[in-house]
Design a protein around this motif. Structure first.
Motif, PDB file in Angstrom:
ATOM      1  N   ASN A  44      -5.892  22.218 -35.393  1.00 43.54           N
ATOM      2  CA  ASN A  44      -6.975  21.430 -34.803  1.00 43.54           C
ATOM      3  C   ASN A  44      -6.335  20.231 -34.113  1.00 43.54           C
ATOM      4  OD1 ASN A  44      -9.084  19.633 -34.267  1.00 43.54           O
ATOM      5  ND2 ASN A  44     -10.226  20.236 -36.093  1.00 43.54           N
ATOM      6  N   VAL A  45      -6.396  20.189 -32.789  1.00 45.61           N
ATOM      7  CA  VAL A  45      -5.746  19.092 -32.052  1.00 45.61           C
ATOM      8  C   VAL A  45      -6.403  17.752 -32.323  1.00 45.61           C
ATOM      9  CG1 VAL A  45      -4.786  20.567 -30.259  1.00 45.61           C
ATOM     10  CG2 VAL A  45      -7.043  19.532 -29.921  1.00 45.61           C
ATOM     11  N   ASP A  46      -7.669  17.739 -32.775  1.00 46.17           N
ATOM     12  CA  ASP A  46      -8.350  16.492 -33.100  1.00 46.17           C
ATOM     13  C   ASP A  46      -7.968  15.959 -34.478  1.00 46.17           C
ATOM     14  OD1 ASP A  46      -9.730  16.460 -30.650  1.00 46.17           O
ATOM     15  OD2 ASP A  46     -11.298  17.771 -31.457  1.00 46.17           O
ATOM     16  N   PRO A  48      -4.658  16.670 -36.399  1.00 45.76           N
ATOM     17  CA  PRO A  48      -3.377  17.373 -36.494  1.00 45.76           C
ATOM     18  C   PRO A  48      -2.631  17.230 -37.819  1.00 45.76           C
ATOM     19  CG  PRO A  48      -3.126  15.368 -35.231  1.00 45.76           C
ATOM     20  CD  PRO A  48      -4.596  15.502 -35.535  1.00 45.76           C
ATOM     21  N   TRP A  52       2.633  16.613 -35.817  1.00 42.82           N
ATOM     22  CA  TRP A  52       3.501  15.964 -34.832  1.00 42.82           C
ATOM     23  C   TRP A  52       4.670  15.243 -35.489  1.00 42.82           C
ATOM     24  CZ3 TRP A  52       3.174  18.094 -30.476  1.00 42.82           C
ATOM     25  CH2 TRP A  52       1.962  18.582 -29.997  1.00 42.82           C
ATOM     26  N   LYS A  67       4.728  14.562 -29.012  1.00 46.32           N
ATOM     27  CA  LYS A  67       3.372  14.766 -28.496  1.00 46.32           C
ATOM     28  C   LYS A  67       3.352  15.023 -26.990  1.00 46.32           C
ATOM     29  CE  LYS A  67       0.820  12.171 -31.975  1.00 46.32           C
ATOM     30  NZ  LYS A  67      -0.011  10.972 -32.221  1.00 46.32           N
ATOM     31  N   LEU A  70       4.304  19.755 -24.888  1.00 49.40           N
ATOM     32  CA  LEU A  70       3.149  20.609 -25.162  1.00 49.40           C
ATOM     33  C   LEU A  70       3.291  21.993 -24.538  1.00 49.40           C
ATOM     34  CD1 LEU A  70       0.417  17.951 -24.311  1.00 49.40           C
ATOM     35  CD2 LEU A  70       1.231  18.600 -26.596  1.00 49.40           C
ATOM     36  N   ASP A  95      -9.827  19.301 -24.116  1.00 44.58           N
ATOM     37  CA  ASP A  95      -8.441  19.086 -24.522  1.00 44.58           C
ATOM     38  C   ASP A  95      -7.422  19.794 -23.631  1.00 44.58           C
ATOM     39  OD1 ASP A  95      -9.012  17.471 -26.816  1.00 44.58           O
ATOM     40  OD2 ASP A  95      -9.659  19.294 -27.846  1.00 44.58           O
ATOM     41  N   ALA A 111      -2.804  22.084 -25.263  1.00 43.86           N
ATOM     42  CA  ALA A 111      -2.674  20.858 -26.063  1.00 43.86           C
ATOM     43  C   ALA A 111      -1.855  21.060 -27.335  1.00 43.86           C
ATOM     44  CB  ALA A 111      -4.064  20.320 -26.412  1.00 43.86           C
ATOM     45  N   ARG A 112      -1.405  22.275 -27.570  1.00 45.08           N
ATOM     46  CA  ARG A 112      -0.601  22.553 -28.757  1.00 45.08           C
ATOM     47  C   ARG A 112       0.875  22.628 -28.372  1.00 45.08           C
ATOM     48  NH1 ARG A 112      -5.493  25.450 -29.849  1.00 45.08           N
ATOM     49  NH2 ARG A 112      -6.411  24.591 -31.737  1.00 45.08           N
TER      50      ARG A 112
END
Length: 156
Positions: A44-46, A48, A52, A67, A70, A95, A111-112
């Motif tokens: 979940n990018v929101d 994480p 990271w 970050k 990507l 995203d 975004a990952r």
């Protein structure tokens, strides 16, 4: 002299199986999540979690630098026009965008990231996408999807 634009099928321009087969895509993605040398994520990018920080440690860099590495700017991330035709419809959100990973053969989100990230992307041109497909060395019989994609050519 009249020029007529026609479409000619070009051998090898077929959608990768994982863009067409949900089970295969899920299997390949889950393998990339679990593999120690890949670690695709964050889920979940929101939210994480430690993703990271963990990938920054693996790369011996800062979390801020990690970050910026990507899928969306990876050399193997394919968002070419032909690959967009292989996707299951609209594949972008606030995203980023869904593309195809030629390193690990699954649909991935811009975004990952993963530990195999390499600078130089994304792939935006069909000719580069075709190059990566030929490097994948997958047998033509293994490809599925809507069939050969057409490439415009001019004939006189």
């Amino acid at each position: 002299m009249i020029k007529i634009k026609i479409l000619k099928k070009k051998k090898g321009l077929i959608c990768p199986p994982a863009t067409q087969e949900l089970k295969l895509n899920t299997k390949n993605r889950d393998t990339a999540v679990k593999a120690e040398h890949i670690q695709y994520g964050p889920l979940n990018v929101d939210e994480p979690g430690n993703y990271w920080n963990d990938i920054a440690d693996a790369w011996n860099t800062s979390e801020e630098a990690a970050k910026k590495s990507l899928c969306g700017n990876c050399v193997a991330f394919d968002i070419s026009p032909r690959m967009k035709k292989c996707m299951p419809g609209e594949t972008s959100d606030e995203d980023g965008v869904l593309g195809y990973c030629w390193m690990h053969h699954f649909k991935c989100h811009s975004a990952r990231s993963c530990r195999t990230w390499a600078k130089g992307g994304p792939i935006k041109q069909d000719n580069k996408s075709t190059e990566w497909q030929s490097k994948a060395k997958l047998e033509e019989s293994a490809w599925s999807g809507p069939g050969p994609l057409a490439e415009p050519i001019e004939e006189t």
